[in-house]
Design an enzyme around this catalytic site. Sequence first.
Site, PDB file in Angstrom:
ATOM      1  N   HIS A  15      33.185   0.477 -23.053  1.00 16.09           N
ATOM      2  CA  HIS A  15      34.331   0.311 -22.165  1.00 16.09           C
ATOM      3  C   HIS A  15      33.942  -0.909 -21.220  1.00 16.09           C
ATOM      4  O   HIS A  15      33.098  -1.330 -21.061  1.00 16.09           O
ATOM      5  CB  HIS A  15      34.484   1.658 -21.185  1.00 16.09           C
ATOM      6  CG  HIS A  15      33.252   1.814 -20.351  1.00 16.09           C
ATOM      7  ND1 HIS A  15      32.130   2.438 -20.898  1.00 16.09           N
ATOM      8  CD2 HIS A  15      33.085   1.680 -19.140  1.00 16.09           C
ATOM      9  CE1 HIS A  15      31.373   2.568 -19.944  1.00 16.09           C
ATOM     10  NE2 HIS A  15      31.680   2.026 -18.595  1.00 16.09           N
ATOM     11  N   HIS A  27      35.624  -2.078 -17.159  1.00 18.35           N
ATOM     12  CA  HIS A  27      36.219  -1.544 -16.015  1.00 18.35           C
ATOM     13  C   HIS A  27      37.300  -2.571 -15.547  1.00 18.35           C
ATOM     14  O   HIS A  27      37.170  -3.812 -15.604  1.00 18.35           O
ATOM     15  CB  HIS A  27      35.149  -1.537 -14.877  1.00 18.35           C
ATOM     16  CG  HIS A  27      34.105  -0.378 -14.986  1.00 18.35           C
ATOM     17  ND1 HIS A  27      34.215   0.901 -14.558  1.00 18.35           N
ATOM     18  CD2 HIS A  27      33.030  -0.352 -15.855  1.00 18.35           C
ATOM     19  CE1 HIS A  27      33.230   1.925 -15.055  1.00 18.35           C
ATOM     20  NE2 HIS A  27      32.399   0.684 -15.719  1.00 18.35           N
ATOM     21  N   ARG A  44      27.686   6.790 -22.971  1.00 20.84           N
ATOM     22  CA  ARG A  44      29.045   6.544 -22.676  1.00 20.84           C
ATOM     23  C   ARG A  44      29.611   5.516 -23.846  1.00 20.84           C
ATOM     24  O   ARG A  44      29.211   4.666 -24.258  1.00 20.84           O
ATOM     25  CB  ARG A  44      29.011   5.692 -21.437  1.00 20.84           C
ATOM     26  CG  ARG A  44      28.640   6.737 -20.136  1.00 20.84           C
ATOM     27  CD  ARG A  44      29.946   6.586 -19.093  1.00 20.84           C
ATOM     28  NE  ARG A  44      31.156   6.810 -19.565  1.00 20.84           N
ATOM     29  CZ  ARG A  44      32.314   6.433 -19.232  1.00 20.84           C
ATOM     30  NH1 ARG A  44      31.951   5.154 -18.311  1.00 20.84           N
ATOM     31  NH2 ARG A  44      33.479   6.282 -19.853  1.00 20.84           N
ATOM     32  N   TYR A  95      25.953   3.131 -23.868  1.00 20.97           N
ATOM     33  CA  TYR A  95      24.815   3.160 -23.186  1.00 20.97           C
ATOM     34  C   TYR A  95      24.546   4.471 -22.900  1.00 20.97           C
ATOM     35  O   TYR A  95      25.444   5.488 -22.846  1.00 20.97           O
ATOM     36  CB  TYR A  95      24.762   2.177 -21.954  1.00 20.97           C
ATOM     37  CG  TYR A  95      25.591   2.598 -20.822  1.00 20.97           C
ATOM     38  CD1 TYR A  95      25.445   3.491 -20.001  1.00 20.97           C
ATOM     39  CD2 TYR A  95      26.828   1.560 -20.728  1.00 20.97           C
ATOM     40  CE1 TYR A  95      26.351   3.863 -19.221  1.00 20.97           C
ATOM     41  CE2 TYR A  95      27.832   1.780 -19.816  1.00 20.97           C
ATOM     42  CZ  TYR A  95      27.833   3.151 -19.060  1.00 20.97           C
ATOM     43  OH  TYR A  95      28.717   3.195 -17.906  1.00 20.97           O
ATOM     44  N   TYR A 145      24.129  -3.166 -17.984  1.00 24.88           N
ATOM     45  CA  TYR A 145      24.613  -3.858 -16.918  1.00 24.88           C
ATOM     46  C   TYR A 145      23.360  -4.612 -16.223  1.00 24.88           C
ATOM     47  O   TYR A 145      22.308  -4.210 -16.174  1.00 24.88           O
ATOM     48  CB  TYR A 145      25.035  -2.950 -15.825  1.00 24.88           C
ATOM     49  CG  TYR A 145      26.086  -2.198 -16.180  1.00 24.88           C
ATOM     50  CD1 TYR A 145      27.630  -2.767 -16.064  1.00 24.88           C
ATOM     51  CD2 TYR A 145      26.288  -0.910 -16.634  1.00 24.88           C
ATOM     52  CE1 TYR A 145      28.757  -1.967 -16.147  1.00 24.88           C
ATOM     53  CE2 TYR A 145      27.202  -0.286 -17.090  1.00 24.88           C
ATOM     54  CZ  TYR A 145      28.605  -0.823 -16.932  1.00 24.88           C
ATOM     55  OH  TYR A 145      29.838  -0.102 -16.960  1.00 24.88           O
TER      56      TYR A 145
END
Length: 246
Positions: free
Chosen positions: A164, A166, A161, A151, A112
């Site tokens: 994905h 959000h 994870r 990540y 991110y």
Amino acid sequence: MAAPTSDKLILPQYRRDPEGTHPPMNSAHYRSTELRHPKQQLLLLPQMLTEVTGPLLGPGRLGEHDNDLTVQHEGEPIGQRIIVHGRLLDGDGRPIPDSLIEIWQANASGRYRHIGDQWPGPLDPNFTGVGRTLTDSNGHYEFTTIKPGAYPWKNHDNAWRPAHIHFSVFGHAFTQRLVTQMYFPDDPLFFQDPIYNSVPDEKARQRMISKFDMNRTTDHWALGFEFDIVVRGREASVFEEEEDED
């Protein structure tokens, strides 16, 4: 005959979801919920006029390239270009028009653009990872973006994870915000992801996984994925009980 008058203002009330619809606020395998979940019974506050009316989250909040995350910078981002599309529906299958949908995600390396994300996945100067759009009159939405990478996180040993995106969905009032996650089909990390597995109902978990859409895949351009969001009823999407940065 004149309409009857009343000194009391009658406001609409939003239905509470049935018990077990969403993941528990404290999930044993998702460690950070131990610190985040409420320790006392929640209180249902009355909804006043400011909670059930505007300001509307409409077209004035959209920029020219908000729904195309691949053209928001001078250069092109690195990674597999994808088109994510679907419909926003109510519990009876009716489309929800003019609703603001926002997304945020990691880049192709799984990082991110956030000060709190410091793992050594490379940052992409041409990818911010946030977008927004409005549903049309038939409840349709569409984003062009980059497929996010997996990540690592510190929930458990060798924890990663699954890829994905959000999703945040707004109605016409601030009390109508819902947040969920979209996963990709056949991800090998599903088995050890406590967020995905915190949803008790297997059928509900499957509703968090997008469908590969060959019809929306564009030759020499992008892969297509379909992801419908249902806000109520037996086929409702799974929503978070509170905002989560993971």
